[in-house]
Design a protein around this motif. Structure first.
Motif, PDB file in Angstrom:
ATOM      1  N   ASP A 128       0.823  -1.216   0.000  1.00  0.00           N
ATOM      2  CA  ASP A 128       0.000   0.000   0.000  1.00  0.00           C
ATOM      3  C   ASP A 128       0.854   1.261   0.000  1.00  0.00           C
ATOM      4  O   ASP A 128       0.722   2.112  -0.874  1.00  0.00           O
ATOM      5  CB  ASP A 128      -0.950  -0.017   1.197  1.00  0.00           C
ATOM      6  N   LYS A 129       1.727   1.408   0.950  1.00  0.00           N
ATOM      7  CA  LYS A 129       2.585   2.599   1.042  1.00  0.00           C
ATOM      8  C   LYS A 129       3.859   2.480   0.206  1.00  0.00           C
ATOM      9  O   LYS A 129       4.213   3.418  -0.495  1.00  0.00           O
ATOM     10  CB  LYS A 129       2.949   2.874   2.504  1.00  0.00           C
ATOM     11  N   PRO A 130       4.556   1.336   0.258  1.00  0.00           N
ATOM     12  CA  PRO A 130       5.828   1.253  -0.465  1.00  0.00           C
ATOM     13  C   PRO A 130       5.717   1.405  -1.986  1.00  0.00           C
ATOM     14  O   PRO A 130       6.578   2.012  -2.599  1.00  0.00           O
ATOM     15  CB  PRO A 130       6.378  -0.128  -0.109  1.00  0.00           C
ATOM     16  N   ASP A 131       4.658   0.841  -2.578  1.00  0.00           N
ATOM     17  CA  ASP A 131       4.565   0.907  -4.039  1.00  0.00           C
ATOM     18  C   ASP A 131       3.127   0.708  -4.513  1.00  0.00           C
ATOM     19  O   ASP A 131       2.718  -0.417  -4.836  1.00  0.00           O
ATOM     20  CB  ASP A 131       5.482  -0.128  -4.689  1.00  0.00           C
ATOM     21  N   PRO A 132       2.355   1.781  -4.597  1.00  0.00           N
ATOM     22  CA  PRO A 132       0.967   1.667  -5.055  1.00  0.00           C
ATOM     23  C   PRO A 132       0.834   1.127  -6.483  1.00  0.00           C
ATOM     24  O   PRO A 132      -0.194   0.559  -6.822  1.00  0.00           O
ATOM     25  CB  PRO A 132       0.434   3.108  -4.970  1.00  0.00           C
ATOM     26  N   VAL A 133       1.855   1.259  -7.293  1.00  0.00           N
ATOM     27  CA  VAL A 133       1.798   0.729  -8.662  1.00  0.00           C
ATOM     28  C   VAL A 133       1.764  -0.802  -8.608  1.00  0.00           C
ATOM     29  O   VAL A 133       0.932  -1.440  -9.264  1.00  0.00           O
ATOM     30  CB  VAL A 133       2.988   1.237  -9.509  1.00  0.00           C
ATOM     31  N   THR A 134       2.648  -1.375  -7.817  1.00  0.00           N
ATOM     32  CA  THR A 134       2.637  -2.827  -7.644  1.00  0.00           C
ATOM     33  C   THR A 134       1.346  -3.256  -6.958  1.00  0.00           C
ATOM     34  O   THR A 134       0.757  -4.279  -7.328  1.00  0.00           O
ATOM     35  CB  THR A 134       3.871  -3.290  -6.841  1.00  0.00           C
ATOM     36  N   GLN A 135       0.901  -2.492  -5.985  1.00  0.00           N
ATOM     37  CA  GLN A 135      -0.358  -2.814  -5.316  1.00  0.00           C
ATOM     38  C   GLN A 135      -1.497  -2.893  -6.330  1.00  0.00           C
ATOM     39  O   GLN A 135      -2.311  -3.820  -6.299  1.00  0.00           O
ATOM     40  CB  GLN A 135      -0.685  -1.772  -4.244  1.00  0.00           C
ATOM     41  N   ASP A 136      -1.553  -1.948  -7.251  1.00  0.00           N
ATOM     42  CA  ASP A 136      -2.587  -1.948  -8.272  1.00  0.00           C
ATOM     43  C   ASP A 136      -2.512  -3.203  -9.136  1.00  0.00           C
ATOM     44  O   ASP A 136      -3.534  -3.814  -9.450  1.00  0.00           O
ATOM     45  CB  ASP A 136      -2.464  -0.690  -9.137  1.00  0.00           C
ATOM     46  N   LEU A 137      -1.304  -3.595  -9.495  1.00  0.00           N
ATOM     47  CA  LEU A 137      -1.107  -4.824 -10.275  1.00  0.00           C
ATOM     48  C   LEU A 137      -1.644  -6.035  -9.504  1.00  0.00           C
ATOM     49  O   LEU A 137      -2.373  -6.861 -10.052  1.00  0.00           O
ATOM     50  CB  LEU A 137       0.378  -5.004 -10.586  1.00  0.00           C
ATOM     51  N   LEU A 138      -1.316  -6.110  -8.227  1.00  0.00           N
ATOM     52  CA  LEU A 138      -1.764  -7.226  -7.397  1.00  0.00           C
ATOM     53  C   LEU A 138      -3.279  -7.237  -7.226  1.00  0.00           C
ATOM     54  O   LEU A 138      -3.896  -8.307  -7.174  1.00  0.00           O
ATOM     55  CB  LEU A 138      -1.062  -7.195  -6.041  1.00  0.00           C
ATOM     56  N   ILE A 139      -3.877  -6.074  -7.161  1.00  0.00           N
ATOM     57  CA  ILE A 139      -5.341  -5.982  -7.060  1.00  0.00           C
ATOM     58  C   ILE A 139      -5.993  -6.569  -8.308  1.00  0.00           C
ATOM     59  O   ILE A 139      -6.952  -7.339  -8.227  1.00  0.00           O
ATOM     60  CB  ILE A 139      -5.785  -4.525  -6.823  1.00  0.00           C
ATOM     61  N   GLY A 140      -5.467  -6.236  -9.474  1.00  0.00           N
ATOM     62  CA  GLY A 140      -6.013  -6.773 -10.723  1.00  0.00           C
ATOM     63  C   GLY A 140      -5.878  -8.290 -10.814  1.00  0.00           C
ATOM     64  O   GLY A 140      -6.804  -8.981 -11.256  1.00  0.00           O
ATOM     65  N   ILE A 141      -4.743  -8.804 -10.383  1.00  0.00           N
ATOM     66  CA  ILE A 141      -4.533 -10.254 -10.386  1.00  0.00           C
ATOM     67  C   ILE A 141      -5.522 -10.919  -9.432  1.00  0.00           C
ATOM     68  O   ILE A 141      -6.134 -11.943  -9.765  1.00  0.00           O
ATOM     69  CB  ILE A 141      -3.078 -10.590 -10.001  1.00  0.00           C
ATOM     70  N   THR A 142      -5.692 -10.333  -8.267  1.00  0.00           N
ATOM     71  CA  THR A 142      -6.615 -10.878  -7.272  1.00  0.00           C
ATOM     72  C   THR A 142      -8.034 -10.945  -7.820  1.00  0.00           C
ATOM     73  O   THR A 142      -8.723 -11.958  -7.643  1.00  0.00           O
ATOM     74  CB  THR A 142      -6.574 -10.044  -5.978  1.00  0.00           C
ATOM     75  N   ALA A 143      -8.454  -9.906  -8.502  1.00  0.00           N
ATOM     76  CA  ALA A 143      -9.814  -9.890  -9.068  1.00  0.00           C
ATOM     77  C   ALA A 143     -10.017 -11.049 -10.036  1.00  0.00           C
ATOM     78  O   ALA A 143     -11.046 -11.731  -9.995  1.00  0.00           O
ATOM     79  CB  ALA A 143     -10.085  -8.551  -9.761  1.00  0.00           C
ATOM     80  N   GLU A 144      -9.050 -11.301 -10.893  1.00  0.00           N
ATOM     81  CA  GLU A 144      -9.184 -12.401 -11.860  1.00  0.00           C
ATOM     82  C   GLU A 144      -9.148 -13.759 -11.169  1.00  0.00           C
ATOM     83  O   GLU A 144      -9.929 -14.650 -11.505  1.00  0.00           O
ATOM     84  CB  GLU A 144      -8.088 -12.331 -12.923  1.00  0.00           C
ATOM     85  N   LEU A 145      -8.262 -13.922 -10.202  1.00  0.00           N
ATOM     86  CA  LEU A 145      -8.199 -15.209  -9.500  1.00  0.00           C
ATOM     87  C   LEU A 145      -9.465 -15.448  -8.680  1.00  0.00           C
ATOM     88  O   LEU A 145      -9.920 -16.589  -8.565  1.00  0.00           O
ATOM     89  CB  LEU A 145      -6.953 -15.298  -8.630  1.00  0.00           C
ATOM     90  N   GLU A 146     -10.039 -14.386  -8.130  1.00  0.00           N
ATOM     91  CA  GLU A 146     -11.311 -14.540  -7.410  1.00  0.00           C
ATOM     92  C   GLU A 146     -12.424 -14.973  -8.363  1.00  0.00           C
ATOM     93  O   GLU A 146     -13.257 -15.807  -8.006  1.00  0.00           O
ATOM     94  CB  GLU A 146     -11.691 -13.244  -6.693  1.00  0.00           C
TER      95      GLU A 146
END
Length: 161
Positions: free
Chosen positions: A127-145
């Protein structure tokens, strides 16, 4: 040796690198689980689940490439070597040999749920260290869900409902 200079601080880079490497291992492992099940599934729902497994494999492989490239862009060499995956992968996987369609569904629901749980932890961590990576992980999570939901729907009805 650092070939690519990162735009992140050293601490943010370490946290982000851990999240990306863990995600890379999970995604490559999911693609292997999916293929193993794809090759060995038997039962009346063979065809539909066989095809759905290919969807998971394709998504996991595409995401693994994106995650590895994000890591490289931050100056962190991704490690997708077989020995790394074998030594660090911990998601549930199918048993050896032929696997009933119902067992494939169960293991895919469990494996996807475990990967999603870890992704959510990594989303919090980045969340704080790298919101760009966080955004990538959010997209992956949505597809895996979505994929987990689709496999879980194969288990209906449960307990007489």
């Amino acid at each position: 040796m650092t070939v690519v200079k990162s735009t992140l601080s050293e601490d943010a880079r370490r946290i982000t690198g851990d999240a990306l490497q863990g995600t890379l291992v999970d995604l490559l492992g999911l693609s292997l689980i999916g293929k193993q099940a794809h090759w060995n599934i038997v039962g009346p729902r063979f065809r539909s689940i066989h095809l759905q497994l290919d969807e998971v494999v394709a998504a996991a492989r595409d995401f693994a490439d994106t995650v590895a490239e994000r890591s490289a862009a931050l100056g962190l060499p991704p490690d997708g070597r077989p020995e790394t995956i074998a030594s660090t992968f911990t998601l549930p996987s199918p048993k050896e040999g032929w696997v009933r369609d119902s067992e494939v569904v169960e293991v895919m629901v469990e494996a996807l749920a475990a990967a999603i749980q870890r992704l959510r932890e990594r989303i919090d961590a980045t969340d704080k260290p790298d919101p760009v990576t966080q955004d990538l992980l959010i997209g992956i999570t949505a597809e895996l869900e979505k994929q987990r939901w689709m496999f879980d729907a194969e288990n209906w009805p449960r307990d007489g409902h």
